[in-house]
Design a protein around this motif. Structure first.
Motif, PDB file in Angstrom:
ATOM      1  N   GLY A 530       0.932  -1.058  -0.039  1.00  0.00           N
ATOM      2  CA  GLY A 530      -0.017  -0.050  -0.002  1.00  0.00           C
ATOM      3  C   GLY A 530       0.802   1.389  -0.039  1.00  0.00           C
ATOM      4  N   GLU A 531       2.068   1.238   0.028  1.00  0.00           N
ATOM      5  CA  GLU A 531       2.985   2.195  -0.086  1.00  0.00           C
ATOM      6  C   GLU A 531       3.162   2.852  -1.581  1.00  0.00           C
ATOM      7  OE1 GLU A 531       6.669   0.625   1.496  1.00  0.00           O
ATOM      8  OE2 GLU A 531       5.830   0.310   3.352  1.00  0.00           O
ATOM      9  N   LEU A 532       2.060   3.314  -2.104  1.00  0.00           N
ATOM     10  CA  LEU A 532       1.953   3.565  -3.684  1.00  0.00           C
ATOM     11  C   LEU A 532       3.014   4.846  -4.098  1.00  0.00           C
ATOM     12  CD1 LEU A 532      -2.009   3.679  -3.963  1.00  0.00           C
ATOM     13  CD2 LEU A 532      -0.158   1.873  -3.739  1.00  0.00           C
ATOM     14  N   ALA A 533       3.060   5.649  -3.147  1.00  0.00           N
ATOM     15  CA  ALA A 533       4.087   6.807  -3.530  1.00  0.00           C
ATOM     16  C   ALA A 533       5.530   6.185  -3.692  1.00  0.00           C
ATOM     17  CB  ALA A 533       4.085   7.928  -2.546  1.00  0.00           C
ATOM     18  N   GLU A 534       5.833   5.414  -2.716  1.00  0.00           N
ATOM     19  CA  GLU A 534       7.165   4.873  -2.649  1.00  0.00           C
ATOM     20  C   GLU A 534       7.279   3.760  -3.921  1.00  0.00           C
ATOM     21  OE1 GLU A 534       6.073   6.071   1.359  1.00  0.00           O
ATOM     22  OE2 GLU A 534       5.082   4.999  -0.068  1.00  0.00           O
ATOM     23  N   ALA A 535       6.307   3.125  -4.190  1.00  0.00           N
ATOM     24  CA  ALA A 535       6.350   2.183  -5.276  1.00  0.00           C
ATOM     25  C   ALA A 535       6.567   2.791  -6.650  1.00  0.00           C
ATOM     26  CB  ALA A 535       5.052   1.297  -5.268  1.00  0.00           C
ATOM     27  N   GLU A 536       5.828   4.268  -6.796  1.00  0.00           N
ATOM     28  CA  GLU A 536       5.843   5.037  -7.836  1.00  0.00           C
ATOM     29  C   GLU A 536       7.282   5.379  -8.129  1.00  0.00           C
ATOM     30  OE1 GLU A 536       4.259   9.299  -9.610  1.00  0.00           O
ATOM     31  OE2 GLU A 536       3.266   8.488  -7.809  1.00  0.00           O
ATOM     32  N   ASP A 537       7.969   5.878  -6.988  1.00  0.00           N
ATOM     33  CA  ASP A 537       9.173   6.380  -7.159  1.00  0.00           C
ATOM     34  C   ASP A 537      10.260   5.453  -7.354  1.00  0.00           C
ATOM     35  OD1 ASP A 537       8.353   8.895  -6.398  1.00  0.00           O
ATOM     36  OD2 ASP A 537       9.114   8.737  -4.223  1.00  0.00           O
ATOM     37  N   ALA A 538      10.260   4.113  -6.859  1.00  0.00           N
ATOM     38  CA  ALA A 538      10.812   3.080  -7.269  1.00  0.00           C
ATOM     39  C   ALA A 538      10.781   2.680  -8.745  1.00  0.00           C
ATOM     40  CB  ALA A 538      10.584   1.700  -6.442  1.00  0.00           C
ATOM     41  N   PHE A 539       9.674   2.791  -9.277  1.00  0.00           N
ATOM     42  CA  PHE A 539       9.481   2.508 -10.792  1.00  0.00           C
ATOM     43  C   PHE A 539      10.188   3.563 -11.665  1.00  0.00           C
ATOM     44  CE2 PHE A 539       5.857  -0.686  -9.895  1.00  0.00           C
ATOM     45  CZ  PHE A 539       6.376  -1.795 -10.581  1.00  0.00           C
ATOM     46  N   GLU A 540       9.974   4.775 -10.997  1.00  0.00           N
ATOM     47  CA  GLU A 540      10.291   5.619 -12.074  1.00  0.00           C
ATOM     48  C   GLU A 540      11.899   5.763 -11.971  1.00  0.00           C
ATOM     49  OE1 GLU A 540       8.705   7.759 -13.910  1.00  0.00           O
ATOM     50  OE2 GLU A 540       7.031   8.339 -13.296  1.00  0.00           O
ATOM     51  N   ALA A 541      12.332   5.521 -10.871  1.00  0.00           N
ATOM     52  CA  ALA A 541      13.736   5.231 -10.968  1.00  0.00           C
ATOM     53  C   ALA A 541      14.430   4.345 -11.954  1.00  0.00           C
ATOM     54  CB  ALA A 541      14.420   4.673  -9.489  1.00  0.00           C
ATOM     55  N   ARG A 542      13.607   3.347 -12.437  1.00  0.00           N
ATOM     56  CA  ARG A 542      14.423   2.552 -13.409  1.00  0.00           C
ATOM     57  C   ARG A 542      13.684   2.502 -14.727  1.00  0.00           C
ATOM     58  NH1 ARG A 542      18.582  -0.130 -12.504  1.00  0.00           N
ATOM     59  NH2 ARG A 542      18.068  -1.964 -13.827  1.00  0.00           N
ATOM     60  N   ILE A 543      12.617   3.280 -14.855  1.00  0.00           N
ATOM     61  CA  ILE A 543      11.882   3.550 -16.142  1.00  0.00           C
ATOM     62  C   ILE A 543      13.190   4.124 -16.934  1.00  0.00           C
ATOM     63  CG2 ILE A 543      10.099   4.800 -17.345  1.00  0.00           C
ATOM     64  CD1 ILE A 543       8.208   3.688 -15.166  1.00  0.00           C
ATOM     65  N   GLY A 544      13.507   5.467 -16.703  1.00  0.00           N
ATOM     66  CA  GLY A 544      14.278   6.302 -17.218  1.00  0.00           C
ATOM     67  C   GLY A 544      15.519   5.293 -17.889  1.00  0.00           C
ATOM     68  N   TRP A 545      16.180   4.677 -17.062  1.00  0.00           N
ATOM     69  CA  TRP A 545      17.070   3.757 -17.508  1.00  0.00           C
ATOM     70  C   TRP A 545      16.927   2.604 -18.634  1.00  0.00           C
ATOM     71  CZ3 TRP A 545      19.126  -1.392 -17.181  1.00  0.00           C
ATOM     72  CH2 TRP A 545      20.574  -1.649 -17.409  1.00  0.00           C
ATOM     73  N   TRP A 546      15.569   2.054 -18.225  1.00  0.00           N
ATOM     74  CA  TRP A 546      14.982   1.227 -19.225  1.00  0.00           C
ATOM     75  C   TRP A 546      14.858   1.955 -20.608  1.00  0.00           C
ATOM     76  CZ3 TRP A 546      10.740  -0.763 -15.379  1.00  0.00           C
ATOM     77  CH2 TRP A 546      11.114  -1.690 -14.618  1.00  0.00           C
ATOM     78  N   ARG A 547      14.339   2.923 -20.547  1.00  0.00           N
ATOM     79  CA  ARG A 547      14.133   3.963 -21.697  1.00  0.00           C
ATOM     80  C   ARG A 547      15.548   4.220 -22.623  1.00  0.00           C
ATOM     81  NH1 ARG A 547      11.349   7.485 -19.712  1.00  0.00           N
ATOM     82  NH2 ARG A 547       9.107   6.459 -19.775  1.00  0.00           N
TER      83      ARG A 547
END
Length: 913
Positions: A530-547
């Motif tokens: 239920g830590e949605l903001a933290e999960a969002e930040d974690a995904f965002e930290a990797r998405i840029g690299w994946w892109r």
């Protein structure tokens, strides 16, 4: 041309029409008449001349023909459609490049999207050999070798939606699973079967004469008729008889002793044909029968000869059941029936057959043809070699080529005792089960892999992708990663994180594929907590690299997860921006020919548009997104898009269609119900919304959901459904207790999206419990949280009770413009209640109001000023004035008050407005 390309070319080669073949005009006429149907089917047992009949027709017609000779490896839908596109490319140049990317990688869950693109391309693009856009023909030969339902389903889709520019011919030994009964009932199926393919007496005479004129002339018409009768017009039997006639001294006696039994004919005449060859040719025939296709080089490798090309050419000239597969005399195959007979004879020397298969496997490995190498290695009994090949090529075939069905065909070819001793093969099986969400199969495989994990340390492992692109390169890390995935499917955040951490501990350098998955799983663990903001930040930290690394699919999946997390936080605008960013990443915004990676973003936009009551946009986004998500490797976005479409259909009155669409969505949602798989709850909600309280209550009971349980985010959706069921059953007090617990949990984690939903329900429950002030307070809070993001359906989908409560909220306000919830927001929601119902038939407007004009009318009914309307709709005041003038004109009203009254009278406004 390299060997793989050369072998593909043999599959696309239209068999050569041999000089002297009997011209069967009646079959050509039958096939011509089939051009007016959706499908032509040519079905008969082996040896009836199906392929020859279609070949002669293809050479005779004035239409471009694309041909695909199928084999068992085409049961992989990815491979099947790539080969179909390669065949069509000959008559529709460029279609393989335009449509082929939809086959992956990664592979799509269904191929409807690819077939749709193929249909549109054929309909719109004239071929190079067909500049006027005339009908082209697609021939699928030996279709009886296809048993995969995934292939059948997509071919059925093609037949059902066939463009007029394409005619389809299917030839094989058995009826295909292509909906023949329906086609037959509609008169859209042309069938040629044994009755049509049998040789008449005249045709039998021509066939025998073309083979050996001297002997046939000695027969006489009665003997020819006897042979035709005793073979029942069976082409293979006649051809075998003709070959045997060459050596017969007593022709009449041969005919008299001849029987019509196919099995007897084969046994007897094969001996006559085979035994009359010299020993060297007989040995060549037997040894090369292990091969599906024949070339000089391959046959040399198997037989240890050096003259195989010359032998093949001589056999071709002699007509000894050899079928040429190209135009340059480079590849052949034996007639299927003849090959079966040769193999049956060779099987008597089992050890010799194994040696021949091993030689074939070695040749195919040198050519880089993995499928054939594995097939022959298994037939040779060299199971460890075959297992090693599967392990080394798993990542390339699964991740890069997306041919999951090929992996599914490889693994069963090995006996269980071999697989059980190899952890990487067990992990490959577990990966396939995990993709289906089949935990009952997946977890025992992981247990078995763990028991023999030490075997992976016994020798080097060199995956064809290299270490960076491999999932199997690190067995301990992969076991932990798959256990983490199983925990995700169960909605268990702590085991998800613990196993991801264990995988991280095992990771080695340069293991990108594994490390990327680990990062994503840590983010999912936070999501499940239920830590949605933290999960969002974690995904965002990797998405840029994946892109930046060009990981288009992984990036699309990450953006989809972020958009969902933002909706969970009540940030619809942010979710829209994330989806638009994802579309830009895929470089497809507003363009046709979008890749599958755009699908999840479109589905995300559909969810927001539905929540905002913009059904037209929601339907458009969902339709486009669903088509693309059918080609996307991860199935949850497809399930979500179908669920949104189901709700649109429900709200617009198509309840049967809504339930059917929701049921389809359920097929693409892996694992148990929960945050990551909301489809089971969505379906139960849909049943409840349709008035089936008993069915929804039964689902809650079967799922083990109780009001006495401690609430936790992974089961929040189930508990919200339980609250709805309790209220429907007349138990608002119990619902209130449950909703209070859910509200407290959501408040602690600042999950605004959950709070809006919970408080809307809480308001209804409080009103039902006659706690009016509490109901108004809860509704006011929900509106204050949701209005800024233009939430609508979360309120409207609560039904008439919410409409009544909104009306009471408005009536209690002493000053309609002083603080509190914006009246424009309430007007928008009330207007949605009015539009959700069917339009009253009494409306007789000559020029109907547009959706925007009805929204303007709702705001007028709420007493909103022009400036207030402009701010609400994010338009200029001048634009609002134009809309208002259009509303007044269409309603024949002199002012706002009259327009509102007239709107209510005509059903353009709900009476509560």
């Amino acid at each position: 041309m390299n060997q793989p390309d050369a072998l593909l070319a043999t599959k696309l080669h239209i068999p050569r029409v041999r000089p002297g073949l009997v011209a069967r005009r009646r079959l050509t006429d039958e096939l011509n008449s089939g051009l007016y149907q959706d499908l032509t089917l040519v079905v008969a047992p082996a040896g009836y001349g199906k392929s020859i009949a279609v070949t002669q027709w293809a050479a005779d017609i004035d239409h471009p023909v694309s041909w695909l000779s199928l084999d068992t490896q085409d049961n992989d839908p990815v491979r099947f459609w790539r080969h179909v596109l390669a065949a069509l490319d000959a008559v529709r140049p460029g279609i393989a490049a335009r449509v082929g990317p939809l086959a992956g990688p990664p592979p799509p869950p269904t191929f409807d999207g690819l077939v749709t693109a193929l249909i549109n391309d054929v309909a719109e693009t004239p071929g190079g050999d067909d500049p006027d856009g005339r009908e082209c023909v697609l021939v699928l030969d030996d279709y009886h070798l296809i048993g995969a339902e995934g292939v059948h389903a997509s071919v059925r889709f093609l037949v059902q939606h066939r463009p007029p520019q394409l005619h389809i011919v299917v030839a094989g030994r058995a009826d295909p699973s292509l909906g023949l009964a329906q086609l037959r009932a509609r008169g859209q199926l042309k069938e040629l079967r044994v009755a049509e393919l049998r040789f008449s007496v005249e045709e039998a005479g021509e066939l025998l004469q073309s083979t050996d004129a001297g002997r046939v002339r000695a027969l006489g018409s009665s003997a020819v008729a006897a042979l035709a009768a005793r073979t029942e017009g069976w082409a293979a039997g006649l051809q075998l008889a003709a070959l045997s006639l060459r050596e017969q001294t007593d022709v009449e006696g041969f005919v008299a002793a001849f029987t019509g039994s196919h099995r007897y004919v084969l046994d007897y005449l094969t001996e006559e044909v085979l035994e009359r060859q010299d020993a060297g040719i007989r040995q060549f025939l037997l040894e090369t029968s292990v091969l599906e296709r024949l070339s000089g080089s391959l046959c040399d490798a198997v037989t240890r000869r050096s003259d195989s090309q010359l032998v093949l050419e001589e056999l071709d000239r002699s007509g000894l059941f050899l079928v040429q597969l190209d135009d340059v005399r480079g590849w052949w195959r034996y007639h299927h029936l003849f090959a079966d007979l040769l193999r049956a004879r060779l099987a008597q020397d089992h050890q010799r057959a194994r040696v021949l298969h091993r030689r074939a496997a070695s040749w195919y490995q040198e050519q880089g043809l993995t499928d054939d190498t594995i097939h022959h290695a298994v037939q040779a009994g060299d199971l460890d070699w075959a297992a090693q090949l599967i392990e080394e090529h798993f990542d390339t075939v699964f991740n890069l080529r997306g041919e999951q069905a090929t992996i599914q065909s490889w693994l069963p070819s090995l006996p269980d005792e071999v697989v059980r001793g190899r952890p990487r093969l067990l992990l490959a099986q577990a990966q396939m089960a995990g993709m289906r969400g089949d935990l009952q199969v997946m977890e025992p495989l992981l247990d078995a892999a763990e028991e023999v994990a030490h075997v992976a340390l016994d020798g080097p492992f060199e995956p064809t992708t290299g270490r960076s692109g491999s999932l199997l390169v690190n067995v301990p890390a992969m076991i932990a990663l798959q256990r983490s995935y199983a925990a995700q499917l169960r909605g268990q955040p702590e085991p998800t994180a613990a196993y991801a951490r264990k995988a991280l501990d095992h990771l080695g350098p340069d293991e990108f594929m594994l490390s990327s998955a680990v990062d994503g799983f840590f983010a999912v663990a936070q999501w499940l907590r239920g830590e949605l903001a933290e999960a969002e930040d974690a995904f965002e930290a990797r998405i840029g690299w994946w892109r930046r690394e060009g990981q288009i699919t992984t990036t699309a999946w990450g953006d989809y997860c972020v958009a969902r997390l933002q909706r969970g936080q009540g940030r619809l605008d942010a979710s829209v921006r994330t989806c638009e960013r994802a579309l830009a990443s895929a470089a497809v915004a507003g363009q046709s020919g979008a890749p599958p990676a755009a699908g999840p973003a479109l589905v995300g936009l559909a969810a927001v548009a539905y929540e905002r009551n913009d059904f037209k946009a929601a339907h458009d986004y969902a339709a486009r997104g669903i088509t693309l998500c059918r080609q996307f490797v991860h199935t949850p976005p497809l399930a979500a898009g179908l669920a949104t479409l189901a709700w649109i259909r429900h709200v617009t009155g198509d309840r049967k269609g809504a339930l059917q669409t929701m049921d389809e969505a359920g097929h693409f949602a892996p694992g148990p119900a929960g945050v990551l798989n909301p489809l089971p709850v969505q379906r139960a909600r849909l049943l409840l919304a349709g008035g089936d309280v008993a069915a929804a209550a039964a689902w809650v009971q079967d799922a083990g959901i109780s009001a006495d349980q401690e609430v936790a985010y992974p089961r929040e959706l189930e508990h919200l459904l339980l609250a709805k069921v309790l209220m429907a059953q007349g138990n608002p007090d119990r619902a209130l207790v449950l909703l209070e617990a859910l509200e407290a949990a959501a408040e602690r984690q600042h999950r605004v999206g959950s709070l809006i939903d919970i408080r809307a329900l809480l308001a209804i429950a409080a009103a039902s419990a006659s706690e009016e002030s509490r109901a108004i307070a809860a509704l006011t809070s929900a509106l204050e949280l949701g209005c800024g993001q233009r939430y609508v359906r979360v309120f409207v989908d609560q039904g008439p009770a919410m409409a009544d409560l909104l009306g009471r909220l408005v009536s209690q306000r002493s000053d309609r413009r002083d603080g509190g919830v914006p009246l424009a927001c309430i007007a928008r929601i009330q207007g949605a209640f009015g539009r959700a119902a069917p339009r009253p038939p009494q409306s007789n407007l000559l020029e109907p109001l547009t959706s925007r004009e009805r929204e303007i009318l709702s705001l007028l009914a709420a007493g909103t000023s022009n400036r207030g309307i402009a701010e609400e709709l994010v338009v200029t005041v001048d634009t609002v004035k134009k809309h208002v003038s259009h509303v007044l004109r269409k309603l024949s009203a002199a002012n706002r008050t009259e327009a509102v009254a007239r709107g209510r009278e005509l059903g353009e406004l709900d009476l509560r407005d």
